[in-house]
Design an enzyme around this catalytic site. Structure first.
Site, PDB file in Angstrom:
ATOM      1  N   MET A 136      44.191 127.126  31.596  1.00 32.51           N
ATOM      2  CA  MET A 136      43.535 126.808  33.104  1.00 32.51           C
ATOM      3  C   MET A 136      44.145 128.059  33.978  1.00 32.51           C
ATOM      4  O   MET A 136      44.175 128.216  35.235  1.00 32.51           O
ATOM      5  CB  MET A 136      44.365 125.700  33.644  1.00 32.51           C
ATOM      6  CG  MET A 136      43.663 124.314  33.076  1.00 32.51           C
ATOM      7  SD  MET A 136      43.809 122.892  34.183  1.00 32.51           S
ATOM      8  CE  MET A 136      45.678 122.869  34.438  1.00 32.51           C
TER       9      MET A 136
ATOM     10  N   LEU B  48      48.455 132.939  33.576  1.00 35.51           N
ATOM     11  CA  LEU B  48      48.938 132.931  32.330  1.00 35.51           C
ATOM     12  C   LEU B  48      50.227 133.503  32.291  1.00 35.51           C
ATOM     13  O   LEU B  48      50.534 134.390  33.266  1.00 35.51           O
ATOM     14  CB  LEU B  48      48.113 134.044  31.606  1.00 35.51           C
ATOM     15  CG  LEU B  48      46.525 133.331  31.398  1.00 35.51           C
ATOM     16  CD1 LEU B  48      45.803 134.432  30.385  1.00 35.51           C
ATOM     17  CD2 LEU B  48      46.440 131.961  30.771  1.00 35.51           C
TER      18      LEU B  48
ATOM     19  N   GLY C 240      54.075 131.865  27.735  1.00 30.41           N
ATOM     20  CA  GLY C 240      53.782 130.591  26.768  1.00 30.41           C
ATOM     21  C   GLY C 240      52.556 130.607  26.490  1.00 30.41           C
ATOM     22  O   GLY C 240      52.252 130.448  25.174  1.00 30.41           O
ATOM     23  N   HIS C 241      51.518 131.040  27.238  1.00 23.93           N
ATOM     24  CA  HIS C 241      50.024 131.176  27.081  1.00 23.93           C
ATOM     25  C   HIS C 241      50.000 132.205  25.926  1.00 23.93           C
ATOM     26  O   HIS C 241      49.321 132.106  25.019  1.00 23.93           O
ATOM     27  CB  HIS C 241      49.289 131.197  28.301  1.00 23.93           C
ATOM     28  CG  HIS C 241      49.131 130.505  29.369  1.00 23.93           C
ATOM     29  ND1 HIS C 241      49.765 130.508  30.542  1.00 23.93           N
ATOM     30  CD2 HIS C 241      48.705 129.093  29.251  1.00 23.93           C
ATOM     31  CE1 HIS C 241      49.543 129.519  30.974  1.00 23.93           C
ATOM     32  NE2 HIS C 241      48.607 128.542  30.345  1.00 23.93           N
TER      33      HIS C 241
ATOM     34  N   GLN D 221      42.244 117.454  35.416  1.00 25.72           N
ATOM     35  CA  GLN D 221      43.767 117.542  34.659  1.00 25.72           C
ATOM     36  C   GLN D 221      44.793 117.634  35.443  1.00 25.72           C
ATOM     37  O   GLN D 221      45.978 118.163  35.550  1.00 25.72           O
ATOM     38  CB  GLN D 221      43.855 118.711  33.816  1.00 25.72           C
ATOM     39  CG  GLN D 221      43.617 118.124  32.375  1.00 25.72           C
ATOM     40  CD  GLN D 221      43.245 119.475  31.569  1.00 25.72           C
ATOM     41  OE1 GLN D 221      42.093 119.688  31.179  1.00 25.72           O
ATOM     42  NE2 GLN D 221      44.438 120.215  31.028  1.00 25.72           N
TER      43      GLN D 221
ATOM     44  N   GLY E  79      49.804 124.221  23.186  1.00 28.06           N
ATOM     45  CA  GLY E  79      51.237 124.333  23.111  1.00 28.06           C
ATOM     46  C   GLY E  79      52.172 123.117  23.198  1.00 28.06           C
ATOM     47  O   GLY E  79      51.421 121.802  23.744  1.00 28.06           O
TER      48      GLY E  79
ATOM     49  N   LYS F 126      54.371 121.998  24.659  1.00 25.68           N
ATOM     50  CA  LYS F 126      54.601 121.681  26.121  1.00 25.68           C
ATOM     51  C   LYS F 126      53.812 120.449  26.562  1.00 25.68           C
ATOM     52  O   LYS F 126      54.470 119.770  27.320  1.00 25.68           O
ATOM     53  CB  LYS F 126      54.283 122.853  26.972  1.00 25.68           C
ATOM     54  CG  LYS F 126      54.168 122.793  28.212  1.00 25.68           C
ATOM     55  CD  LYS F 126      55.459 123.109  29.124  1.00 25.68           C
ATOM     56  CE  LYS F 126      55.240 122.653  30.720  1.00 25.68           C
ATOM     57  NZ  LYS F 126      54.130 122.505  31.152  1.00 25.68           N
ATOM     58  N   ASP F 127      52.546 120.178  26.162  1.00 21.39           N
ATOM     59  CA  ASP F 127      51.616 119.455  26.730  1.00 21.39           C
ATOM     60  C   ASP F 127      51.341 118.666  25.533  1.00 21.39           C
ATOM     61  O   ASP F 127      50.358 118.449  24.804  1.00 21.39           O
ATOM     62  CB  ASP F 127      50.515 119.854  27.171  1.00 21.39           C
ATOM     63  CG  ASP F 127      50.653 120.562  28.499  1.00 21.39           C
ATOM     64  OD1 ASP F 127      50.906 120.190  29.433  1.00 21.39           O
ATOM     65  OD2 ASP F 127      50.572 121.823  28.267  1.00 21.39           O
TER      66      ASP F 127
ATOM     67  N   SER G 181      52.713 127.329  34.670  1.00 16.38           N
ATOM     68  CA  SER G 181      52.137 128.051  35.584  1.00 16.38           C
ATOM     69  C   SER G 181      52.595 127.165  37.126  1.00 16.38           C
ATOM     70  O   SER G 181      52.646 127.816  38.175  1.00 16.38           O
ATOM     71  CB  SER G 181      50.783 127.740  35.700  1.00 16.38           C
ATOM     72  OG  SER G 181      50.118 128.023  34.590  1.00 16.38           O
TER      73      SER G 181
HETATM   74  P1  AMP Z   1      47.296 125.398  30.627  1.00 10.73           P
HETATM   75  O1  AMP Z   1      46.760 126.685  31.403  1.00 10.73           O
HETATM   76  O2  AMP Z   1      48.450 124.680  31.578  1.00 10.73           O
HETATM   77  O3  AMP Z   1      46.407 124.274  30.552  1.00 10.73           O
HETATM   78  O4  AMP Z   1      48.010 125.649  29.253  1.00 10.73           O
HETATM   79  C1  AMP Z   1      47.215 126.287  28.355  1.00 10.73           C
HETATM   80  C2  AMP Z   1      47.625 125.926  26.931  1.00 10.73           C
HETATM   81  O5  AMP Z   1      49.095 126.633  27.128  1.00 10.73           O
HETATM   82  C3  AMP Z   1      48.131 124.517  26.762  1.00 10.73           C
HETATM   83  O6  AMP Z   1      47.851 124.425  25.236  1.00 10.73           O
HETATM   84  C4  AMP Z   1      49.592 124.514  27.106  1.00 10.73           C
HETATM   85  O7  AMP Z   1      50.351 123.299  26.443  1.00 10.73           O
HETATM   86  C5  AMP Z   1      49.939 125.736  26.685  1.00 10.73           C
HETATM   87  N1  AMP Z   1      51.357 126.264  27.200  1.00 10.73           N
HETATM   88  C6  AMP Z   1      51.731 125.861  28.470  1.00 10.73           C
HETATM   89  N2  AMP Z   1      52.910 126.251  28.816  1.00 10.73           N
HETATM   90  C7  AMP Z   1      53.450 126.564  27.637  1.00 10.73           C
HETATM   91  C8  AMP Z   1      54.768 127.054  27.056  1.00 10.73           C
HETATM   92  N3  AMP Z   1      55.609 127.123  27.838  1.00 10.73           N
HETATM   93  N4  AMP Z   1      54.783 127.150  25.897  1.00 10.73           N
HETATM   94  C9  AMP Z   1      53.754 127.120  24.961  1.00 10.73           C
HETATM   95  N5  AMP Z   1      52.870 126.843  25.138  1.00 10.73           N
HETATM   96  C10 AMP Z   1      52.332 126.584  26.440  1.00 10.73           C
END
Ligand code: AMP
Length: 317
Positions: free
Chosen positions: A55, A58, A61-62, A86, A172, A174-175, A211
């Site tokens: 989303m 970045l 983690g991303h 979401q 990740g 994380k989710d 984020s």
């Molecule tokens: P998001 O932009 O929050 O939807 O995250 C996009 C992807 O990045 C998802 O698969 C998340 O699980 C992963 N992600 C977010 N934060 C982290 C993190 N701290 N470590 C590893 N992956 C992450």
């Protein structure tokens, strides 16, 4: 409108930029047709494509997912789409951090090949008749407050998989509930992409990178490691005892969370199976456990999880 049109207009098409001593060509595509054409021209049957859905906003983690995808595939695609489905109750979609220019710069630097950057109307052009439904998820975790939450996640990920057509897709830990849901969706619906789960990247004090951490005020940030601390104590206890009841494990985690006055709400503490996120009455490290929690620190919602015993090996490989 989800994104800044002026910013996007300038980003149309592919651009070449010098990164270090290497020329990195990042293709930015905004329509389904262009993404499909990109695959036809640059991937075809001879090459492999890794995909990282995001989303935006970045962080490291991303980028860890992009690095892994790069190491395992000929090319890497990243999508940036702020999925309205979401968002948790009370969370303002319009306030979600959006920094497309900075994201593209980062993605170029790590050698991303193509970014799929659709508008809301591209992903949801009209009232749709079909969605991906995982009924068991409608009443768990985020689904308790918003039964449509996991339907929204599964549906958008399914649509992105169909558009990007990747060999491997990276998520990740994380989710974790998203990882388990998506892995099951791919199995149950015979989707072609392979799901790779990557471990959570953390700040030095243990706070999972997110984020949404940008919403924390400095004094809140100082105390935000409490969630990781509480889950770590739960994990250590579970590993030491081998088996314990959900009541005692949950009480131990709650006890630690309660030591921090800035924790205004504990939304849930979940002790679940790593195969389907069903709540367990007994935590058994040999079988595998997912310990997860969502809290509010001040007004900011934080989520985190740890994998115990067999769950770690099964999920992360
Ligand atoms: P998001 O932009 O929050 O939807 O995250 C996009 C992807 O990045 C998802 O698969 C998340 O699980 C992963 N992600 C977010 N934060 C982290 C993190 N701290 N470590 C590893 N992956 C992450």
């Amino acid at each position: 409108m989800m994104f800044n049109r002026v910013g996007y207009a300038a980003l149309r098409g592919s651009r070449s930029v010098k990164v270090g001593n290497r020329q990195q060509n990042l293709h930015v595509v905004r329509t389904v047709e262009d993404m499909v054409a990109y695959h036809r021209q640059h991937i075809g049957v001879a090459k492999s494509l890794g995909f990282v859905p995001t989303m935006g906003a970045l962080h490291a983690g991303h980028l860890s997912l992009v690095h892994k995808a790069k190491a395992e595939n000929d090319q890497v695609a990243v999508s940036i789409f702020v999925n309205p489905k979401q968002f948790s109750a009370g969370e303002d979609l319009d306030k979600y951090p959006r920094q497309v220019e900075a994201d593209l710069k980062l993605l170029r630097e790590v050698g991303t090949d193509v970014v799929f950057l659709p508008e809301l109307s591209t992903m949801y052009p009209s009232q749709s008749l079909c969605q991906v439904e995982a009924p068991a998820f409608n009443s768990i975790l985020e689904g308790q407050a918003r039964p449509e939450f996991f339907r929204g996640v599964a549906t958008v990920v399914c649509k992105l998989f169909n558009i990007v057509n990747a060999d491997r897709s990276y998520f990740g830990q994380k989710d974790i509930s998203q990882c388990i849901l998506v892995r099951r969706m791919v199995e149950d619906l015979n989707m072609r992409t392979k799901i790779v789960v990557c471990e959570t990247m953390r700040d030095a004090d243990g706070l999972a990178m997110s984020s949404r951490n940008a919403y924390l005020k400095p004094f809140e940030r100082e105390k935000a490691d409490i969630l990781f601390k509480a889950l770590s104590i739960g994990k250590a206890l579970c590993e030491k005892k081998g088996m314990l009841s959900r009541e005692s494990l949950s009480a131990e985690i709650m006890k630690v969370l309660k030591t921090e006055p800035l924790v205004t709400q504990v939304e849930y503490i979940s002790i679940a199976s790593h195969t389907d996120m069903k709540e367990l009455s007994v935590a058994n490290a040999t079988n595998g456990v997912v310990l997860s929690s969502a809290i509010r620190l001040g007004a900011v919602r934080l989520i985190d999880n740890l994998l115990v015993g067999k769950a770690e090996k099964d999920i992360l490989g």
